[in-house]
Write an enzyme that holds these catalytic residues in place. Structure first.
Site, PDB file in Angstrom:
ATOM      1  N   THR C 472      15.867  -5.378  -7.273  1.00 17.49           N
ATOM      2  CA  THR C 472      15.641  -6.553  -6.438  1.00 17.49           C
ATOM      3  C   THR C 472      14.205  -7.045  -6.502  1.00 17.49           C
ATOM      4  O   THR C 472      13.911  -8.113  -5.993  1.00 17.49           O
ATOM      5  CB  THR C 472      15.986  -6.203  -4.987  1.00 17.49           C
ATOM      6  OG1 THR C 472      15.318  -4.973  -4.670  1.00 17.49           O
ATOM      7  CG2 THR C 472      17.474  -5.982  -4.830  1.00 17.49           C
ATOM      8  N   GLY C 707      16.157 -13.484   2.618  1.00 10.64           N
ATOM      9  CA  GLY C 707      16.867 -12.570   1.707  1.00 10.64           C
ATOM     10  C   GLY C 707      17.836 -13.334   0.836  1.00 10.64           C
ATOM     11  O   GLY C 707      18.443 -14.324   1.259  1.00 10.64           O
ATOM     12  N   GLY C 709      19.793 -11.496  -1.915  1.00  5.80           N
ATOM     13  CA  GLY C 709      20.616 -10.625  -2.754  1.00  5.80           C
ATOM     14  C   GLY C 709      22.096 -10.912  -2.688  1.00  5.80           C
ATOM     15  O   GLY C 709      22.824 -10.672  -3.640  1.00  5.80           O
ATOM     16  N   GLU C 710      22.575 -11.384  -1.568  1.00  4.68           N
ATOM     17  CA  GLU C 710      24.010 -11.584  -1.431  1.00  4.68           C
ATOM     18  C   GLU C 710      24.415 -13.053  -1.406  1.00  4.68           C
ATOM     19  O   GLU C 710      25.433 -13.420  -1.968  1.00  4.68           O
ATOM     20  CB  GLU C 710      24.568 -10.912  -0.155  1.00  4.68           C
ATOM     21  CG  GLU C 710      23.628  -9.967   0.493  1.00  4.68           C
ATOM     22  CD  GLU C 710      24.004  -8.490   0.489  1.00  4.68           C
ATOM     23  OE1 GLU C 710      25.160  -8.133   0.240  1.00  4.68           O
ATOM     24  OE2 GLU C 710      23.100  -7.695   0.747  1.00  4.68           O
TER      25      GLU C 710
END
Lengths: 339, 178, 743
Positions: C472, C707, C709-710
């Site tokens: 990441t 964020g 990542g998803e």
């Protein structure tokens, strides 16, 4: 993986002798399939005779106008060989459609013929499989059989032969030269692999101890009108659901000679000579292709998850015949048919 | 309803392990003699016996390409070959292509194009790309993509990988032309 | 010129050279002396009991050290609580080698330890085991009527909100309505690195576990609970993880096995799972979804109903948020959401990239496409008419939401205006062309984290926090944050992570690392900065005399007054002048609940996809994807882009090829390998454009990051599925869309 002893053979006679001298032994060339299977405990040779460095890696002209592919030449060297590219582009494309560059760099021509099926159950010793353990039953029948056979299968086994190269070879019809304890002999390619019948444990007709030394291609290479069409679940590095190899000789729009073989549909590379006869003398039209394709799959039997293959194969044959007739495909250093 | 069963190994009896013997490999220009049994893969020989952990084990079955190394300049999956089969062969691993402080052009291109995330498939990708360069068959984007398809990347860094390899391919081919 | 503003730029990964040269060490790459190797034996049956393990036959082999199984494992913790990790779902966690019962196929039932890997593998193959086999059930189809509403789930699980309005009546009165069921099979994380643990025996009952995990503290606490180890007996380390995607959130049985063997044998041990065994450690569950939608005459949503049922194991109620998103992504007054589980004889599912959302999003976004067609509206226009300005689930405004800008920018880049609405109306290169879209929403979460910052007299800053790096870009973004906070070049900063000797950080998941650890890093650096300021003010002639912390700034290696840049000291000189060799500060960060309380905190995205379909052969080629993400502030343009590119690849895999197939006769996954569980390869790649729409958001956290990542994975799968419909006129509702479904 079970333990095994190992020796490297220096020449063909030495290899045959070495193997014969060890119980439960196997030849190893590139090892890309055998070692995989040994790690799964599917294959448990007690001794390996390494034939990878035998002097059989040449690709050379034959006096009859054909081309000899040494058994230990790698798949890559074969595909990228100038003679192969110019005279047998169908083989060039089929090889490059298979596996990955790394595997093709290690895999040998002889080994390609010796590949075993990708059947999930054959690979998984937790499940019964007649090919692995004769008499234990076929888990694929009534199980998950997306990658399984629609032609020539038996009640004992519905596995398929996984090779791409062999599909092109089936169309090109080379002679397989072998050496064994009883000397040399030749096997017509169409007789090399077998259908499962009652004895699915035998993939081919090699006798105990025999070693492939070369594939001798006949002169006719169908270099102008050919197609290798591979259909799979991703665009590269996947086994064929269905593949089609076509070679045509044309006189104007009329087909004068044809070769047609399928991959991913049977226990062996599936050449259909009756379909080839049907094509002979016919105009290269959609009607002709459709009629022949329907004929090839007429006896197709689905097993549930692979039912679609019958229709897919029919359509793929039509497409490949069309591509071949139009001369769309060319030899190259890469197979881009999947993109 | 329950059913009794016993999982039995195939062959009767228990074959004894085969003893080790010396195997001479030329790894990254250095001659190494390792004590290995025949059943040790080239991959395990590198990682567990030669201490070269740059080469990765992703599947151990030739299905991912993480273990790609160059043997006599050609890329192969080191998991599907036995170390004993490579007596006297020249083996190049990621450690032999360049070091942290002295990156090869491919390694630098991978960093510049962010051609990796977790980094686990990366040594295999780079060795594979080096093999691709040695082979000289990839020129267009489509060709590079196809000839780099023997290396899975679960992080999905394929776009960066393509850009990195293409940069070096283009540079090398322009150098050849010049 | 400020050279030390790093945040928002796109420097190369600081750990890049290590990764590309093979010098980054993953868990299986600590070749400690006298290492033994463990190989796990997996159950060939799905349900039953082990009657006897014939271990003596295998122990007799020279070089085999031990065979561990329930027959000889020493006393371990008994209570469920000891086995519960930080994110364990409700129920009783699986206890390896604890009892003779077999509750799922490929259950680990023994560990063979030997002097070499090859010998352990061989001995494992020889091990004879007698079983009593029971009938199993692994087919979710048989449980359609047996779904149950789970109780309190794991941390982070939110039961769906209660219904609002009158969804049934609204549906009945709707101008247009649709109803459809969507399904996908199990999917496995399959990170490239196999689960591996190397346990170094340090003597005297002390161990260091180099473990593949997304949370070193989670593993440490688990090991302490299970094996009764003291805090100082066990250290867990993971400095590089070869991909996680959720598979490493919970301690896996590889670490249990390796630690067990090391403690019993008093020797260092490595256990590595096989790729086949990677299909026995959790998965995205097989999920069925029923969606009903209706529209008003003006194209606004009249009713939205979304019900999901997915599998779980017999022993745990694995939960994820599948349907909740449907209550917040679009504006609708009449909403009913339902969520149920069904128990099967399988291992517990496990969070997998965008858990819950990835599944529910496909249902919602394909249904939205179907609804748009039913209502005669362009799918983008339909979404714009139903744009949600508030989160109706909780009746709060969003702290920030630039999804509209995502729609606009991505549509423009993609050329959505060139799309003709009619299915099968576009062709190119002899193929049918389709264009589709889908969008998504994901939580912006911050959780408690700690960090330590140290500066040495040579001006080198070291910051530590026990978070993880699984691709990441953690090393890089934390280095950027620390360097910018103290006005240093990136080269002057080292960020260290993944070691339980460091300050505690949460497991690395949920896209919360940047916000959580990033804030802790910033706080630790600020705390250190205050100490540096005090030190700098000590000399009588200090130009900073009397300045408060808010009056100064750290820029270009200097500490200076904000309002008078000439009043400055060189950072390196501060320590050297003072004679101090090192200065350090600890800090932790928690979400500011007071600030956040009135808001819904979420990131959003949209993806547009173009496909070409060969109508005769059913082959699908994704040619282009444009993904736009609104996730607050982007810390590193380069690594963030890579995360979104990777998300697109994941979405493509889920749409077209990923499926772990269960043979219900055996209750066993049949394609448990990388040859038959297909993930995309380079040749599958479309052209991908990534757009970040910046959001200023000081509510989510001081860094303003949400964020990524998803969120980037959402929308993609549906966009591809919708594009396939647009191309072919065929609506495929069970993923993956493999070519046979288009024949």
């Amino acid at each position: 993986m079970y333990p095994f002893t190992y020796s490297r053979a220096t020449d063909v006679a030495d290899a045959v002798r070495d193997k014969a001298g060890h119980d439960g032994s196997a030849y190893i060339g590139g090892g890309t399939n055998l070692i995989d299977l040994m790690k799964m405990n599917v294959e448990q040779p007690a001794h390996l005779t390494n034939v990878a460095k035998l002097p059989l890696s040449k690709i050379e002209d034959l006096p009859d106008g054909g081309l000899r592919l040494g058994a230990t030449a790698t798949n890559s060297d074969t595909a990228w060989n100038e003679q192969v590219k110019q005279r047998y582009p169908l083989l060039n494309q089929a090889i490059l459609a298979g596996a990955s560059p790394q595997l093709r760099n290690a895999a040998t021509n002889g080994g390609n013929l010796m590949q075993r099926t990708r059947c999930y159950y054959f690979y998984d010793i937790a499940t019964p499989c007649n090919k692995r353990e004769p008499g234990s039953g076929c888990s694929a029948i009534g199980g998950y059989n997306r990658i399984h056979a629609i032609l020539g299968a038996s009640e004992a086994c519905i596995a398929t032969h996984p090779s791409d190269m062999c599909v092109a070879l089936a169309a090109l019809a080379p002679t397989v030269r072998v050496s064994g304890p009883n000397g040399e002999r030749t096997i017509a390619f169409e007789d090399f692999h077998r259908l499962p019948g009652e004895q699915p444990e035998f993939d081919n007709t090699l006798a105990e101890g025999e070693l492939i030394t070369s594939l001798d291609l006949p002169e006719k290479g169908f270099a102008k009108h050919f197609a290798y069409l591979k259909l799979r679940d991703r665009h590269s590095y996947a086994f064929a659901l269905v593949s089609v190899a076509v070679g045509l000789e044309m006189d104007g729009d009329t087909i004068t000679e044809a070769r047609l073989a399928l991959g991913g549909v049977a226990h062996k590379p599936w050449r259909d000579k009756s379909a080839e006869e049907m094509l002979k003398g016919q105009p290269a039209t959609a009607e002709t292709f459709g009629r022949v394709a329907a004929h090839v799959v007429a006896n197709g039997v689905g097993q549930g998850s692979n039912d679609f293959k019958i229709e897919l194969a029919r359509r793929a044959i039509v497409r490949a015949l069309k591509q071949a007739a139009e001369g769309q495909q060319e030899a190259g250093d890469v197979y881009l048919g999947g993109q | 309803m329950s059913q009794l069963l016993t999982s039995t190994p195939y062959s009767g009896g228990v074959p004894a392990p085969v003893p080790t013997g010396p195997v001479r490999l030329h790894i990254n220009g250095e001659t190494r003699t390792l004590q290995l049994a025949p059943w040790t893969s080239l991959l395990d020989a590198l990682r567990e016996y030669a201490g070269l952990t740059g080469t990765k084990k992703g599947c151990d079955h030739g299905q991912c390409g993480a273990c790609t190394v160059l043997v006599n300049g050609r890329r192969i999956n080191s998991c599907l070959t036995l170390a004993v089969m490579h007596e006297d062969d020249d083996i190049t691993t990621i450690e032999g292509l360049g070091s942290e402080d002295n990156l090869s052009p491919l390694q630098q291109a991978f960093v510049d194009h962010d051609a990796f995330q977790c980094g686990y498939c990366t040594p295999g990708q780079i060795c594979s790309a080096q093999g691709l360069l040695n082979e000289g068959h990839a020129h267009s984007e489509a060709e590079i993509k196809e000839l780099m398809s023997g290396n899975l990347c679960r992080c999905g860094a394929y776009v960066g990988i393509l850009d990195a390899v293409k940069e070096v391919v283009d540079k090398e081919s322009s150098e050849v032309r010049a | 010129m400020t050279q030390t503003n790093h945040i928002g730029k796109g420097p190369n990964r600081v750990d890049g050279p290590l990764k590309v040269s093979g010098a980054a060490h993953y868990s299986g790459e600590f070749n400690v002396p006298d290492l033994a190797y463990g190989y796990v034996v997996s159950s060939p049956i799905a349900k039953g009991k082990i009657l006897k393990i014939h271990a003596d036959e295998v122990r007799a082999l020279p070089g085999v050290l031990e065979v561990f199984s329930h027959e000889n494992v020493p006393y371990l913790a008994w209570f469920d609580k000891s086995y519960k990790d930080q994110i364990a779902p409700g129920g009783s966690p699986f206890r390896p080698l604890h009892e003779p019962d077999i509750t799922f196929n490929q259950q680990p039932i023994a560990l063979v330890v030997a002097d070499t890997f090859e010998l352990a593998r061989y001995a494992a193959a020889l091990l004879r085991i007698d079983y009593e086999q029971d009938e199993h059930e692994t087919n979710l189809e048989t449980k359609r009527a047996a779904g149950f509403v789970p109780g309190k789930g794991k941390t982070g699980f939110q039961p769906p909100p209660p219904p609002r309005g009158n969804p049934d009546k609204a549906l009945k009165n709707a101008t247009h309505s649709i109803e459809a069921e969507y399904a996908h099979g199990a999917q496995h994380h399959n990170p490239m690195e196999l689960f591996t643990t190397t346990v170094e025996w340090r003597g005297n009952g002390k161990i260091t576990a180099y473990d593949k995990t997304q949370g070193v503290f989670n593993v440490k606490n688990y090991l302490m609970g299970v094996f009764g180890l003291g805090k100082n007996d066990v250290r867990v380390v993971n400095q590089f993880m070869g991909g996680g995607f959720g598979s490493g959130l919970r301690p896996q049985y590889s670490v249990f096995m390796a630690v067990l063997a090391a403690l019993e044998l008093k020797r260092s041990v490595r256990v590595t799972l096989t790729r086949q065994q990677m299909f026995s450690i959790g998965h995205r569950p097989n999920t069925l979804q029923l969606l009903k939608m209706g529209t008003n005459p003006d194209g606004t949503l009249a009713s939205l109903q979304h019900h999901a049922l997915h599998e779980t194991s017999q022993f745990e109620d694995y939960t994820e948020n599948v349907v909740n998103w449907s209550g917040m992504l679009y504006k609708c007054e009449n909403v009913k959401l339902g969520y149920q589980l069904a128990k099967l004889d399988i291992y517990s599912p496990q969070d997998m990239r965008a858990p819950g959302a990835a599944s529910g999003n496909v249902g919602l976004e394909v249904a939205m496409d179907e609804m748009a067609y039913a209502a005669g509206l362009d799918p983008l226009e339909f979404r714009l008419r139903n744009y949600a300005d508030r989160d109706q689930n909780v009746d709060k405004p969003f702290s920030s939401k630039k999804l509209r800008e995502c729609y606009q920018q991505a549509a423009a880049k993609f050329g959505w205006e060139n799309r003709t609405q009619e299915p099968r109306s576009m062709r190119a290169n002899g193929k049918l062309v389709g264009m589709g879209m889908g969008g998504g929403v994901w939580d912006a979460t911050q959780v408690k984290s700690a960090a330590k910052a140290l500066i040495s007299a040579d001006g080198q800053l070291t910051v530590r926090s026990a978070t993880g790096e699984n691709g990441t870009g953690t090393y890089t973004i934390m280095t950027q944050i620390a360097a910018e906070t103290l006005g240093l070049p990136l080269e002057a900063v080292t960020f260290e992570l993944g070691d339980t000797d460091q300050p505690e950080a949460p497991i690395q998941g949920g896209s919360w690392t940047a916000a959580s650890v990033g804030t802790a890093v910033k706080n630790a650096c600020d705390a250190l900065g205050e100490k540096i300021l005090k030190l700098a003010q000590k000399p009588a002639d200090s130009p900073l005399k009397g300045a408060k912390f808010d009056d100064v700034e750290f820029v270009n290696g200097q500490l200076r007054l904000r309002l008078d840049h000439d009043q400055a000291v060189v950072l390196r000189d501060v320590l050297q002048t003072s004679g101090e060799t090192q200065l350090e500060a600890d800090s932790s960060a928690m979400p500011n609940m007071v600030k956040q309380n009135g808001y819904s905190l979420h990131s959003h995205n949209v993806a547009f996809a173009e496909v070409e379909v060969d109508e005769d052969l059913g082959t699908i080629k994704v040619t282009r994807v444009v993904s736009a993400v609104a996730a607050g502030r982007i810390l590193n343009q380069k690594t963030a882009r890579s995360q979104v590119l990777g998300s697109v690849v994941w979405g493509l895999g889920m749409a077209l090829m990923e499926e772990t197939v269960m043979d219900h006769k055996f209750g066993r996954y049949v394609n448990h390998n990388f040859a038959e569980y297909h993930i995309p390869v380079n040749a599958d790649m479309p052209h991908i454009d990534v757009i970040f729409v910046h959001e200023d958001d000081d509510i989510v956290n001081p860094l303003g990051v949400k964020g990524i990542g998803e969120v980037g994975m959402l929308g993609v799968t549906a966009a591809i599925a919708n594009a396939v419909f647009h191309a072919t006129g065929k609506r495929v509702r069970d993923l993956p869309i493999m070519l046979d479904k288009l024949l």
